[in-house]
Scaffold this active site. Structure first.
Site, PDB file in Angstrom:
ATOM      1  N   LYS A  90      86.054  81.598  23.061  1.00 59.30           N
ATOM      2  CA  LYS A  90      85.760  80.940  21.775  1.00 59.30           C
ATOM      3  C   LYS A  90      84.544  81.578  21.098  1.00 59.30           C
ATOM      4  O   LYS A  90      84.581  81.868  19.901  1.00 59.30           O
ATOM      5  CB  LYS A  90      85.532  79.439  22.019  1.00 59.30           C
ATOM      6  CG  LYS A  90      85.211  78.639  20.786  1.00 59.30           C
ATOM      7  CD  LYS A  90      85.543  77.174  20.957  1.00 59.30           C
ATOM      8  CE  LYS A  90      84.595  76.423  21.866  1.00 59.30           C
ATOM      9  NZ  LYS A  90      83.246  76.214  21.261  1.00 59.30           N
ATOM     10  N   SER A  91      83.492  81.818  21.872  1.00 57.02           N
ATOM     11  CA  SER A  91      82.262  82.389  21.280  1.00 57.02           C
ATOM     12  C   SER A  91      82.542  83.763  20.692  1.00 57.02           C
ATOM     13  O   SER A  91      82.104  84.096  19.579  1.00 57.02           O
ATOM     14  CB  SER A  91      81.180  82.521  22.361  1.00 57.02           C
ATOM     15  OG  SER A  91      80.799  81.255  22.816  1.00 57.02           O
ATOM     16  N   ARG A 149      82.645  85.137  16.596  1.00 58.63           N
ATOM     17  CA  ARG A 149      81.806  86.286  16.212  1.00 58.63           C
ATOM     18  C   ARG A 149      82.651  87.463  15.720  1.00 58.63           C
ATOM     19  O   ARG A 149      82.213  88.221  14.847  1.00 58.63           O
ATOM     20  CB  ARG A 149      80.918  86.688  17.398  1.00 58.63           C
ATOM     21  CG  ARG A 149      79.784  85.671  17.643  1.00 58.63           C
ATOM     22  CD  ARG A 149      79.210  85.824  19.047  1.00 58.63           C
ATOM     23  NE  ARG A 149      78.031  84.992  19.295  1.00 58.63           N
ATOM     24  CZ  ARG A 149      78.069  83.685  19.596  1.00 58.63           C
ATOM     25  NH1 ARG A 149      79.228  83.039  19.663  1.00 58.63           N
ATOM     26  NH2 ARG A 149      76.943  83.026  19.835  1.00 58.63           N
ATOM     27  N   ASP A 184      78.437  74.375  28.831  1.00 52.95           N
ATOM     28  CA  ASP A 184      79.682  73.707  28.441  1.00 52.95           C
ATOM     29  C   ASP A 184      80.491  73.217  29.647  1.00 52.95           C
ATOM     30  O   ASP A 184      81.518  72.552  29.469  1.00 52.95           O
ATOM     31  CB  ASP A 184      80.557  74.657  27.609  1.00 52.95           C
ATOM     32  CG  ASP A 184      79.960  74.891  26.228  1.00 52.95           C
ATOM     33  OD1 ASP A 184      79.170  74.047  25.762  1.00 52.95           O
ATOM     34  OD2 ASP A 184      80.290  75.928  25.621  1.00 52.95           O
ATOM     35  N   GLN A 243      73.520  79.387  19.535  1.00 51.97           N
ATOM     36  CA  GLN A 243      73.911  79.203  18.131  1.00 51.97           C
ATOM     37  C   GLN A 243      72.707  79.420  17.219  1.00 51.97           C
ATOM     38  O   GLN A 243      72.818  80.060  16.175  1.00 51.97           O
ATOM     39  CB  GLN A 243      74.498  77.811  17.923  1.00 51.97           C
ATOM     40  CG  GLN A 243      75.819  77.614  18.652  1.00 51.97           C
ATOM     41  CD  GLN A 243      76.362  76.199  18.564  1.00 51.97           C
ATOM     42  OE1 GLN A 243      75.751  75.333  17.945  1.00 51.97           O
ATOM     43  NE2 GLN A 243      77.500  75.970  19.185  1.00 51.97           N
TER      44      GLN A 243
HETATM   45  C1  S3P Z   1      77.952  78.657  21.732  1.00 52.16           C
HETATM   46  C2  S3P Z   1      76.744  78.214  22.169  1.00 52.16           C
HETATM   47  C3  S3P Z   1      76.552  76.952  22.892  1.00 52.16           C
HETATM   48  C4  S3P Z   1      77.859  76.356  23.403  1.00 52.16           C
HETATM   49  C5  S3P Z   1      78.951  76.453  22.384  1.00 52.16           C
HETATM   50  C6  S3P Z   1      79.196  77.898  21.993  1.00 52.16           C
HETATM   51  C7  S3P Z   1      78.022  79.942  21.012  1.00 52.16           C
HETATM   52  O1  S3P Z   1      75.942  76.029  22.026  1.00 52.16           O
HETATM   53  O2  S3P Z   1      77.674  75.016  23.786  1.00 52.16           O
HETATM   54  O3  S3P Z   1      80.153  75.913  22.889  1.00 52.16           O
HETATM   55  O4  S3P Z   1      79.142  80.491  20.857  1.00 52.16           O
HETATM   56  O5  S3P Z   1      76.968  80.440  20.610  1.00 52.16           O
HETATM   57  P1  S3P Z   1      74.333  75.974  21.859  1.00 52.16           P
HETATM   58  O6  S3P Z   1      73.905  77.213  21.241  1.00 52.16           O
HETATM   59  O7  S3P Z   1      74.060  74.792  20.961  1.00 52.16           O
HETATM   60  O8  S3P Z   1      73.821  75.772  23.249  1.00 52.16           O
END
Ligand code: S3P
Length: 448
Positions: A28-29, A33, A326, A175
């Site tokens: 997902k991350s 991006r 997560d 994030q």
């Molecule tokens: C993510 C960062 C995490 C994570 C989220 C995805 C990202 O959040 O919990 O599911 O893709 O940068 P935080 O940056 O708030 O910890």
């Protein structure tokens, strides 16, 4: 209520051994991006293996609204980027649905371009804190007008003449780090982010891949990440690896379901993401990394998880929290089937995810016969050992995909079935969850 429709009640029942291969979807991350950086590059980025969950689809829609062309042909997503600083002003409100990553990264990406955009989301996203992102964006010269407490809906007025920024993140958040780096792309000079605890480093790696100059140094203050602003980003061909956070569900399900032996191929073991797997091994899980290799500069393995009836509760190191943030919900389910206590300190961030995940899990675990203690930034699950977890309750998923999936995993090994009021949010990150799990032999599905 689910984020995009009527509630979908679900049920999971005690299952015989899970068997087979679990091909989980793209990360997902990295998917978010890929679309955002693709939209900021000049030319066509091609992406395969993109997670087609609602969160990522909402980001694709947002990138179109900012002027990029995003379309899918066959298995490939094509993103025709408009270049750094090339975003157009959207003609409508940007709805990021359930996705904190989507909205926070996109706010960063547009904050140093002189355009105005208004962001909203579902009830979960609209209750999450945004000041953690808009505070550093204000240093670049952007202005934010949101609801009380820095909540969405929120309008961001991008800076016309952005200044570069040096910012120490007050919370461990990839994030926030990523929003600042993306904003730094259209600021002259060097933008610097300092993080005390290492969080997932996909933005740094991918920005480098797209041709930006990014360096990371360890210092007494923490990790110092420096980005040189105003690069021309070069389009890329990206193969999105499979998501370790999604792999967590079939892996944990296999560990607690008698007779299981499941292979989860091609999972990235980037140290900033893989904390859960080491924690499970510390608990005595029969979890092995097969066929260890490197792909695209990242360590990758096939995970083999087998039923593990003798799991032990442990103290999860606080310094590991960011690398498994997560995964605490599903870890707490495994902990219920271990003997002894599992103590999880240093996890305040869990309270501001898609739901308050400590509260949501503690409430659901208690309803299903498991004792849980909690404080502001810690919680402890009192394991009952294999074969002694009651189940039988209906749990609220609070618009949170990981809460819904965690309780579906739990129900595979409890005496009585476990229900969730709404499995709809699962589609945000793992749309094939039910098909994949039932394919392994899990007895779960919609509750009539
Ligand atoms: C993510 C960062 C995490 C994570 C989220 C995805 C990202 O959040 O919990 O599911 O893709 O940068 P935080 O940056 O708030 O910890």
């Amino acid at each position: 209520m689910s984020s995009h429709g009527d509630p979908i009640p679900m049920i999971a029942r005690k299952s015989a051994g899970l068997k087979g291969e679990a091909h989980v979807p793209g990360d997902k991350s990295i998917s978010h991006r890929s679309l955002i950086l693709g939209a900021m590059a000049v030319g066509e980025t091609k992406v395969t293996g993109l997670l087609e969950g609602q969160d990522v689809l909402d980001t694709a829609k947002a990138m179109r609204a900012f002027g990029a062309e995003v379309e899918k042909t066959g298995d490939t997503w094509h993103v025709h980027g408009v270049g750094v600083g090339g975003f157009a002003e959207p003609g409508n409100v940007i709805d990021c649905g359930n996705s904190g990553t989507g909205v926070r990264l996109i706010m960063g990406a547009m904050a140093t371009t002189p355009i105005t955009a208004t962001f909203t989301g579902d009830a979960s996203l609209n209750s999450r804190p945004m000041a953690r992102v808009t505070d550093p964006l204000a240093l670049f010269g952007a202005r934010a007008y949101g609801r009380k407490g820095g909540r969405l809906p929120m309008t961001i007025v991008g800076a016309a003449d952005a200044l570069p920024v040096r910012y120490a993140t007050p919370v461990p958040s990839a994030q926030v780090k990523s929003a600042v780096l993306l904003a730094g792309l259209n600021a002259p000079g060097e933008t610097v982010v300092i993080e005390r605890e290492a969080t997932r480093d996909h933005s740094e790696r991918m920005l480098t891949g797209f041709g930006a100059q990014v360096t990371t140094e360890e210092s007494p203050e923490g990790r110092v990440i420096t980005l040189v602003g105003q690069p021309e980003l070069k389009p890329q061909t990206i193969i999105v690896p499979r998501d370790p956070s999604s792999a967590a569900f079939p892996v944990c399900a296999a560990l607690i379901t008698e007779g299981s032996d499941v292979l989860v191929p091609n999972i990235g073991l980037n140290p900033t993401r893989a904390g859960l797997f080491f924690t499970l091994q510390d608990m005595g899980a029969d979890l092995t990394f097969e066929n260890m290799r490197e792909e695209g500069g990242e360590p990758v393995a096939d995970l083999r998880a087998k039923f593990s009836p003798n799991l032990k509760g442990i103290e999860v190191p606080a310094e590991r929290a960011a690398s498994m943030i997560d995964e605490y919900p599903v870890l707490s389910v495994v902990a219920a089937f271990a003997s002894g206590k599992t103590h999880m300190p240093g996890v305040k961030e869990l309270r501001v995810k898609e739901s308050d995940r400590i509260d949501a899990m503690a409430t659901g675990l208690r309803l299903n016969g498991v004792e849980v203690d909690e404080g502001e930034d810690w919680w402890t699950v009192h394991g009952r050992g294999f074969g002694d977890v009651k189940g039988g309750a209906t749990v609220e998923s609070h618009l949170d995909h990981r809460i819904a999936m965690s309780f579906m995993v739990m129900g595979l090994a409890t005496e009585a079935p476990v229900r969730v009021d709404d499995g709809g949010p699962i589609a945000t990150s793992f749309p094939i969850f039910e098909t994949l799990m039932t394919g392994l032999g899990a007895d779960m599905g919609r509750d009539a």
